[in-house]
Design a protein around this motif. Structure first.
Motif, PDB file in Angstrom:
ATOM      1  N   TRP A 164       0.814  -1.208   0.000  1.00 56.26           N
ATOM      2  CA  TRP A 164       0.000   0.000   0.000  1.00 56.26           C
ATOM      3  C   TRP A 164       0.855   1.268   0.000  1.00 56.26           C
ATOM      4  CZ3 TRP A 164      -5.092  -0.812  -0.794  1.00 56.26           C
ATOM      5  CH2 TRP A 164      -5.589  -2.082  -0.503  1.00 56.26           C
ATOM      6  N   ASN A 165       2.155   1.137   0.140  1.00 52.89           N
ATOM      7  CA  ASN A 165       3.055   2.299   0.163  1.00 52.89           C
ATOM      8  C   ASN A 165       3.757   2.528  -1.170  1.00 52.89           C
ATOM      9  OD1 ASN A 165       2.637   2.957   2.965  1.00 52.89           O
ATOM     10  ND2 ASN A 165       3.859   1.152   3.475  1.00 52.89           N
ATOM     11  N   PHE A 169      -4.023   3.179  -5.611  1.00 56.98           N
ATOM     12  CA  PHE A 169      -3.655   1.834  -5.174  1.00 56.98           C
ATOM     13  C   PHE A 169      -3.976   0.834  -6.278  1.00 56.98           C
ATOM     14  CE2 PHE A 169      -5.123   3.609  -0.904  1.00 56.98           C
ATOM     15  CZ  PHE A 169      -3.842   3.927  -0.485  1.00 56.98           C
ATOM     16  N   GLU A 180      -8.120  -4.773   4.033  1.00 56.43           N
ATOM     17  CA  GLU A 180      -6.830  -4.074   4.153  1.00 56.43           C
ATOM     18  C   GLU A 180      -6.985  -2.606   3.786  1.00 56.43           C
ATOM     19  OE1 GLU A 180      -3.287  -5.698   2.410  1.00 56.43           O
ATOM     20  OE2 GLU A 180      -3.978  -7.762   2.664  1.00 56.43           O
ATOM     21  N   VAL A 201      -5.996   0.903   5.817  1.00 54.80           N
ATOM     22  CA  VAL A 201      -5.109   1.920   5.245  1.00 54.80           C
ATOM     23  C   VAL A 201      -5.790   3.281   5.248  1.00 54.80           C
ATOM     24  CG1 VAL A 201      -3.951   2.694   3.126  1.00 54.80           C
ATOM     25  CG2 VAL A 201      -3.794   0.302   3.830  1.00 54.80           C
ATOM     26  N   ASP A 213      -5.989   4.737   8.725  1.00 51.49           N
ATOM     27  CA  ASP A 213      -4.685   5.263   9.124  1.00 51.49           C
ATOM     28  C   ASP A 213      -4.404   6.595   8.420  1.00 51.49           C
ATOM     29  OD1 ASP A 213      -2.141   4.985  10.519  1.00 51.49           O
ATOM     30  OD2 ASP A 213      -1.265   4.639   8.547  1.00 51.49           O
ATOM     31  N   ASN A 214      -4.686   6.671   7.122  1.00 55.77           N
ATOM     32  CA  ASN A 214      -4.474   7.909   6.376  1.00 55.77           C
ATOM     33  C   ASN A 214      -5.352   9.041   6.901  1.00 55.77           C
ATOM     34  OD1 ASN A 214      -2.618   6.621   4.779  1.00 55.77           O
ATOM     35  ND2 ASN A 214      -3.864   6.610   2.923  1.00 55.77           N
ATOM     36  N   PRO A 226      -0.731   6.415  -1.230  1.00 56.79           N
ATOM     37  CA  PRO A 226       0.296   6.102  -0.237  1.00 56.79           C
ATOM     38  C   PRO A 226       0.534   7.268   0.717  1.00 56.79           C
ATOM     39  CG  PRO A 226       0.979   5.362  -2.405  1.00 56.79           C
ATOM     40  CD  PRO A 226      -0.259   6.172  -2.607  1.00 56.79           C
ATOM     41  N   LYS A 227       0.859   6.950   1.964  1.00 49.42           N
ATOM     42  CA  LYS A 227       1.037   7.989   2.977  1.00 49.42           C
ATOM     43  C   LYS A 227       2.165   8.948   2.616  1.00 49.42           C
ATOM     44  CE  LYS A 227       0.325   6.914   7.247  1.00 49.42           C
ATOM     45  NZ  LYS A 227       0.493   6.345   8.605  1.00 49.42           N
TER      46      LYS A 227
END
Length: 390
Positions: free
Chosen positions: A3-4, A34, A285, A289, A292-293, A366-367
């Motif tokens: 995911w990054n 993604f 998943e 993500v 978190d973002n 992605p972060k």
């Protein structure tokens, strides 16, 4: 699944990544940066290897995948006869309005709201009746008194509901939906419920499909859904309309055929089946993500950019940001971030006048990219503060 991984999307015919200026980070357009579920990739590769891409129709497996998904996600027993095709939600709503309205009728919207709704309504010679959402203390609520008044209009024929709401990120409660249903029933309104983001709900909230909220109005409800936002396959152009009303279903199919829109994309069928049959692990998943973002953006803005207020999203991969304290609005606001921060957002004014001091930020990336965009925003605002002081 990584995911990054910042996958290069320029020169891939991506709308999001086709901005003409270099060094601009696009945090706009509601698709994700993604890669899709490996199950979808495998299904499309298998179909591509077959080498024949002729006219396509719908199989029992296609319908079963949709029915199974709604059963698993929402505990709803969808009937096969309800399911209709559209190449997209907006085309589907266009077809519906051509059946449900006449020029001069009115359609109710709860602004600020997904901006293609406005032009779609106007294209059918209808008037937009705004049931503006109430905004107070960083949260949006429905204005039921105003909705009742708008629904009372003899010209009002349809309410387009955005559930979960784009861009404000609300997940409507059972009580709210029941009240909407009661008003619609009393005033003989059709309800088109756009539930594109229903699978992208954050922890602590649960999306309730409208057809489950009040069965007594089921014959006046059309639910618009798709795997496109959930699984990042909008380019496959396969959307789903649930139409329990048999007469409306027939009229919709006839109109769809008259427009030549009745046949699906050959890859869209395969992508839909793969998504709904095998996409759950990937989606689980993704939700983590996005959670978190979301939290990263909330924390960063709170600490470094107090001029901005993030509207806490309950769903979607989009964040609605209040920029009123900057003293800018409309084009000026987005030009500021584009020219000073080199970050492209969706302009809030497009969602309605009440969104003119807002921007919409896409966090489905992605972060590392989010962090870069936030740092650029922070630097631009720092310069802005210094400029105001001098």
């Amino acid at each position: 699944m990584n995911w990054n991984d910042c996958i290069e999307r320029t020169n891939t015919h991506s709308v999001k990544w086709s901005y003409p200026q270099e060094d601009v980070i696009p945090m706009c357009i509601a698709d994700m940066d993604f890669q899709v579920s490996p199950a979808i990739v495998e299904a499309l590769q298998k179909k591509a290897a077959h080498g024949i891409y002729g006219y396509t129709t719908f199989s029992d497996r296609y319908f079963d995948s949709i029915i199974g998904w709604w059963d698993k996600q929402y505990d709803i027993k969808i009937q096969k006869e309800w399911i209709s095709f559209s190449p997209g939600i907006i085309p589907g709503i266009n077809v519906l309005l051509s059946v449900l309205t006449e020029p001069g009728d009115a359609v109710i919207l709860q602004d600020p709201v997904y901006y293609p709704f406005y032009s779609t309504i106007e294209a059918h010679g209808c008037t937009v009746l705004k049931n503006t959402l109430l905004y107070e203390n960083g949260r949006y609520e429905m204005d039921f008194d105003d909705l009742e008044e708008k629904a009372r209009s003899s010209k009002a024929k349809v309410l387009i509901l955005c559930s979960p709401h784009n861009p404000v990120g609300r997940v409507w409660t059972k009580e709210e939906l029941e009240r909407v249903a009661s008003i619609a029933k009393e005033h003989d309104l059709w309800i088109i419920s756009d539930e594109m983001h229903g699978d992208l709900v954050f922890e602590g909230h649960r999306h309730l499909p409208f057809i489950q909220a009040d069965p007594s109005v089921r014959d006046r409800i059309i639910v618009c859904s798709a795997p496109s936002k959930t699984f990042n396959i909008a380019g496959l152009q396969t959307s789903i309309l649930m139409i329990p009303n048999k007469e409306l279903q027939l009229h919709y199919q006839e109109k769809l055929t008259s427009f030549g829109l009745m046949r699906p994309n050959v890859f869209g069928i395969e992508g839909t089946i793969a998504a709904y049959e095998e996409g759950t692990p990937w989606l689980e998943e993704l939700r983590m993500v996005l959670e978190d973002n979301k939290q990263y953006v909330l924390n960063y803005i709170k600490e470094y950019m107090p001029e901005l207020q993030v509207i806490q999203p309950e769903a979607t991969h989009l964040i609605w940001i209040d920029c009123q304290k900057l003293g800018m609005s409309g084009e000026e606001l987005c030009t500021f971030f584009l020219e000073k921060a080199r970050v492209k957002f969706d302009e809030g004014f497009k969602f309605g006048e009440t969104g003119s001091s807002f921007i919409r930020m896409n966090i489905a990336c992605p972060k590392e990219r989010i962090d870069m965009a936030l740092r650029r925003m922070n630097e631009a605002l720092l310069e802005h503060r210094i400029g105001k002081q001098s």
